[in-house]
Design a protein around this motif. Sequence first.
Motif, PDB file in Angstrom:
ATOM      1  N   THR A   1       0.861  -1.203   0.000  1.00 59.62           N
ATOM      2  CA  THR A   1       0.000   0.000   0.000  1.00 59.62           C
ATOM      3  C   THR A   1       0.877   1.225   0.000  1.00 59.62           C
ATOM      4  O   THR A   1       2.019   1.207   0.466  1.00 59.62           O
ATOM      5  N   CYS A   2       0.346   2.319  -0.536  1.00 57.88           N
ATOM      6  CA  CYS A   2       1.082   3.584  -0.562  1.00 57.88           C
ATOM      7  C   CYS A   2       0.078   4.732  -0.504  1.00 57.88           C
ATOM      8  O   CYS A   2      -0.722   4.907  -1.439  1.00 57.88           O
ATOM      9  N   VAL A   3       0.109   5.461   0.609  1.00 59.26           N
ATOM     10  CA  VAL A   3      -0.790   6.616   0.768  1.00 59.26           C
ATOM     11  C   VAL A   3       0.037   7.821   1.200  1.00 59.26           C
ATOM     12  O   VAL A   3       1.181   7.692   1.654  1.00 59.26           O
TER      13      VAL A   3
ATOM     14  N   ALA B   1       2.207   1.517  -5.035  1.00 60.09           N
ATOM     15  CA  ALA B   1       1.806   0.157  -4.673  1.00 60.09           C
ATOM     16  C   ALA B   1       2.043  -0.778  -5.845  1.00 60.09           C
ATOM     17  O   ALA B   1       1.914  -0.391  -7.009  1.00 60.09           O
TER      18      ALA B   1
ATOM     19  N   THR C   1       3.938   3.794   3.526  1.00 57.52           N
ATOM     20  CA  THR C   1       3.786   2.544   2.788  1.00 57.52           C
ATOM     21  C   THR C   1       3.792   1.361   3.731  1.00 57.52           C
ATOM     22  O   THR C   1       4.302   1.439   4.855  1.00 57.52           O
ATOM     23  N   THR C   2       3.232   0.253   3.251  1.00 60.78           N
ATOM     24  CA  THR C   2       3.436  -1.051   3.901  1.00 60.78           C
ATOM     25  C   THR C   2       4.134  -1.926   2.873  1.00 60.78           C
ATOM     26  O   THR C   2       3.758  -1.946   1.688  1.00 60.78           O
TER      27      THR C   2
END
Length: 805
Positions: A55-57, A89, A68-69
């Motif tokens: 994820t990228c926010v 992402a 990010t994760t």
Amino acid sequence: MKISYNWLKQFIDVDLPVEEVGDILTKTGLEVEGIEKFESIKGGLEGLIVGEVLTCVRHPDADKLSLTTVDLGNGTPSQIVCGAPNVAAGQKVIVAPVGSTIYPADKEEGFKLKKAKIRGQESNGMICSSYEIGLDSSHDGILVLDTKTKTGTQAADVLKIENDHIFEIGLTPNRADAASHIGVCRDLKAALNKPINWPSVDSFKVDNHDLPIKVIVEDYAGAPRYSGVTIDNLRVKDSPDWLKNRLSSIGLTPINNIVDITNYVNHSLGQPMHAFDYDEIVGGKVIVKTMPEGTKFTTLDEKERKLTSKDLMICNEKNGMCIGGVFGGVKSGIKETTKRMFLECAYFSPDYIRKTAQHHGLKTDASFRYERGTDPNLTVYALKWASLLIKELAGGTVSSEIVDLYPKPITDFEIEVKFKNIDRLIGKQLPKDEIFQTLENLDVSISEKTGEGFKATVPPYRVDVQREADIIEEILRIHGYDNVALDEDLNADYLAEFPDVDKDDIQFKISELLASRGFYEILTNSLTKPAYSENIGVLDSGKDVHILNKLSDELGVMRQSLLPNGLEVITYNISHRQKNLKFFEFGKTYQEKEGKFKEQEILAVYITGNQHPESWIADNKAVSFHDLAAAVFTIYERLRVQDYETNTFSDEMFSSGIELTYNKQSLGKFGKVSTKVRELADCPQEVFYAELYWDRILKKSNQAITYREVPKFPEVRRDLSVVVDKKVQFSEIQKLALAAERNLIKRMNVFSIYEGENIGSDKKAYAISFILQDEKQTLKDKQIDKVLNRLIHSFENELGALIRK
């Protein structure tokens, strides 16, 4: 010489620990002086892994940061704050987890990743750019990998990082055959009995004849074999990573694919080669010749040099392009725009190359090998292999037949070898099969075998193997010196003679003595400038010993005195704000006199500046002649040199000084260095110097130590003021005093010297203390007065002295 272990393993199947390989090489005679680790990327990307951005926010508290994760392949996604604008992402990226260390491209030191909070958000590592892991200097954003790359893979495996070990081999001058990776493999082949995997050139072929070249060799003495080929349709660009890594591992800087290939072949095979831009070859002719004395030629480093009539040149129809086997010309090299080339591969005369390299002060990888002797039978093979590499990495086409001019092939050496001599020199009997196997592994072929011996045929690249003893040495070094056991009742068949005087021990004691008095030992070059002996007089007025193959005009002769080079050391220190100096040096001087060469041991002592560093405790005082004299006489006293005479003198070296002699032979001299000599070395301050002739001094030295009981009766001191002519030295007074009374006078000391109008301008007064002692009884006034009267009478009659009591 640097040798890469990974590079070696291209040519021979070896998988031993690197330390064991180093030990094997050392035992065969290629001494490994050190082993260094090489990493194509600093740190080797240790601990860095491939991750997938899940994820990228946008970071809630920072517009330019992303939250990010990242999946690292361990089942637990990690939260990482990233500042790169291109993170998204679904990407596969390089991640430096907490605890790993990264080495940015322009930083000397790396830094370790710690768990951090960035604008209130936890960050467990870093998503890396190519700059941050040391790949390049790009700051365009994070490094994005192919999406097929498996998550959790080590980054070093994905980016093909080269980890290697580099052997630093102390190559001796006789082992020219080992100045390459294949050369080192030859010794491993013999030691491990494993074959060498030579690169195949079977696929070499001529693609067309579009670039004809005419080669003319006018001087076959300088170039016994000259080979070459033309290649068209080149694309000059960066080399692939594997080639860059090979060259970087041994300290070479990659330049472009063409130049890198020539360097790669050179360090692989020990065969230098040179690539010419074909369009710079005027008239389509390559001419190998010498040029007139003084011809100007600009080399690749953009320096204009004057050629000698013995410099071998590679020329076109109009002018020189390259100093053969040494250095290319400024216009002949490969450029980014080069499309066509002529590739040279030759065997040049070692004598020609050595003299040229030394005359011009040029030491290159090519001259290093040529001047020691390369393999005349390797030129065509090297051309074919290099051409195949160029076709692979630069898209070229071979556009001419290989030109190979070799009118008088260099023959193999043939040597008769006897088994009895092998046994005698090695000290043990080796199996004949081992002897033959060892030599064949070293490319020495065997023929005419009999019960007594055989004939060994040695290839011409082994320039150091030309006698039976050399063949036996080859067998022994592979068998192993450690494998020859010493006899239990080993004894010498001669009587050892040991000198009465241990020169090394005495030298060490004098070194300790001078060091205890604040002197530092120096070591200067035995080579020096001809200008020194041309401008100063030295011992015995000998001639300079000239160096035939001098490195430079500045180091063209052997020194006749230690003084000039010592002055250079003093000048260097003064220029670095070290002005109070006390030095000494044990060294040799060299002279030619009446057609004979003379070598002499010297002890040199220097003092300059002030007696001690600036301090509030005592006034600053410059060193003087007497400070040097005290050091010199202390040396003579320590060596128990006696009965020498002192005489004043001056010459071109000393403005004033004292010479110490014994039976009219000089034992040394010391004094104030003349301004003329100091200026030759640009020395800005006064220097006092002693040059003591060590061998002569040792002959007069009495090292025997005698002991006696401490006298029970007291010493008596009496002082006299002796007014004499200025030219009278204290040594003359001392000599007269000891002649008048040797038994009772134990010591004499000048505690004051006066010169002034009160005693006359041509006079000086010595205030002298005399220490008297009788070891059997207490001296009485009558005895003391009798001694003083004899002294006064002697001084007045012999020196015309006026005595003031």
